[in-house]
Design an enzyme around this catalytic site. Sequence first.
Site, PDB file in Angstrom:
ATOM      1  N   ASN A  15      59.550 -26.784 -26.724  1.00  0.00           N
ATOM      2  CA  ASN A  15      60.003 -27.629 -27.832  1.00  0.00           C
ATOM      3  C   ASN A  15      61.529 -27.592 -27.858  1.00  0.00           C
ATOM      4  OD1 ASN A  15      60.591 -28.878 -30.239  1.00  0.00           O
ATOM      5  ND2 ASN A  15      59.688 -27.293 -31.549  1.00  0.00           N
ATOM      6  N   LYS A  17      63.522 -29.188 -29.700  1.00  0.00           N
ATOM      7  CA  LYS A  17      64.112 -29.452 -31.025  1.00  0.00           C
ATOM      8  C   LYS A  17      65.233 -30.490 -30.871  1.00  0.00           C
ATOM      9  CE  LYS A  17      62.477 -24.947 -32.366  1.00  0.00           C
ATOM     10  NZ  LYS A  17      62.608 -23.755 -33.198  1.00  0.00           N
ATOM     11  N   HIS A 107      55.455 -28.719 -37.524  1.00  0.00           N
ATOM     12  CA  HIS A 107      56.360 -27.620 -37.185  1.00  0.00           C
ATOM     13  C   HIS A 107      56.996 -27.088 -38.469  1.00  0.00           C
ATOM     14  CE1 HIS A 107      59.648 -25.317 -35.536  1.00  0.00           C
ATOM     15  NE2 HIS A 107      58.978 -25.297 -34.404  1.00  0.00           N
ATOM     16  N   GLU A 109      59.859 -26.303 -39.178  1.00  0.00           N
ATOM     17  CA  GLU A 109      61.138 -26.937 -39.529  1.00  0.00           C
ATOM     18  C   GLU A 109      60.922 -28.266 -40.234  1.00  0.00           C
ATOM     19  OE1 GLU A 109      62.792 -26.541 -35.617  1.00  0.00           O
ATOM     20  OE2 GLU A 109      62.760 -24.368 -35.901  1.00  0.00           O
ATOM     21  N   GLU A 177      52.828 -20.129 -35.170  1.00  0.00           N
ATOM     22  CA  GLU A 177      54.247 -19.789 -35.116  1.00  0.00           C
ATOM     23  C   GLU A 177      54.674 -19.130 -36.430  1.00  0.00           C
ATOM     24  OE1 GLU A 177      56.482 -22.420 -32.045  1.00  0.00           O
ATOM     25  OE2 GLU A 177      56.579 -23.364 -33.991  1.00  0.00           O
ATOM     26  N   GLY A 183      63.252 -18.285 -33.625  1.00  0.00           N
ATOM     27  CA  GLY A 183      64.703 -18.221 -33.434  1.00  0.00           C
ATOM     28  C   GLY A 183      65.327 -16.906 -33.881  1.00  0.00           C
ATOM     29  N   SER A 223      60.194 -16.737 -30.661  1.00  0.00           N
ATOM     30  CA  SER A 223      60.948 -15.793 -29.828  1.00  0.00           C
ATOM     31  C   SER A 223      60.222 -15.397 -28.545  1.00  0.00           C
ATOM     32  CB  SER A 223      61.343 -14.563 -30.646  1.00  0.00           C
ATOM     33  OG  SER A 223      62.215 -14.942 -31.712  1.00  0.00           O
TER      34      SER A 223
END
Length: 265
Positions: A15, A17, A107, A109, A177, A183, A223
Amino acid sequence: MAELTTDRIPLIAGNWKMNLDHLQSIAFVQKLAWALKDARFDFSTVEVAVFPPFTDLRSVQSLIAGDKFELTFGAQDVSEHDSGAYTGEVSGAFLKALDCKFAIVGHSERRGHHAESSETVGSKAAAAIRHGLVPVICVGETAEDLETKGASAVPVEQLEIALAALPKSVEIVVAYEPVWAIGSGQAATPEQAEDVAGKLREVIGRSLGADTAKSTRVLYGGSVKSGNIASFMRQPNVDGALVGGASLVVDEFAKIARYQSHVGV
Ligand code: 13P
């Protein structure tokens, strides 16, 4: 140790992003394909997919089709609507016309920055399916959820709601996730990933039936890097990874895709 063989073909998904423009995407995909080819990568044993920004998809499609690369690709989001007055939205029909195989939905985000509910995520997954795309449905708990409810409660609830909108016999991918692992450099333990992936597979079984539960690939994300991918892939319910930062470095992502060469160590 868990059996490594499964009839679910593992999926290593990158991904990107909001990184790499369409020119950079061409250079990246070329390098990735050649890195894997040089390593005599067997694409029949592991599927490798990239998820570029929308504006890159046409370039990635042309390159992959033109050079007959065995990589697959998808979009990072899809509209829940098919067409019409939805400024800024992208229809699954348009993604299918660009040969996208997948569309990521839900996701963290998007849930976080764009206030997407699990109901919306379900509508987006249904839209993806309507247009012949495979939705990659993301779920995961925040650090606070982990502390107060444990690891699986929130992902299980998010998936139950999202799957309620879907037909039964359907190809989906589920990505676990944990938000705190994204991250942060701090991945979940393989044991936690396995525990939650197993519970998510049970949700799929209850919602979509035993056959779909058996055939659905459940990924871990957060990660992931070449140094920890093998420990996740040893888990029987983990069928791949959704990789963020490490998917932007060609050699590192190729190494993650080649986990089978170091899974035994
Ligand atoms: P990182 O691999 O950078 O933690 O991101 C994971 C992710 O969000 C993939 O969708």
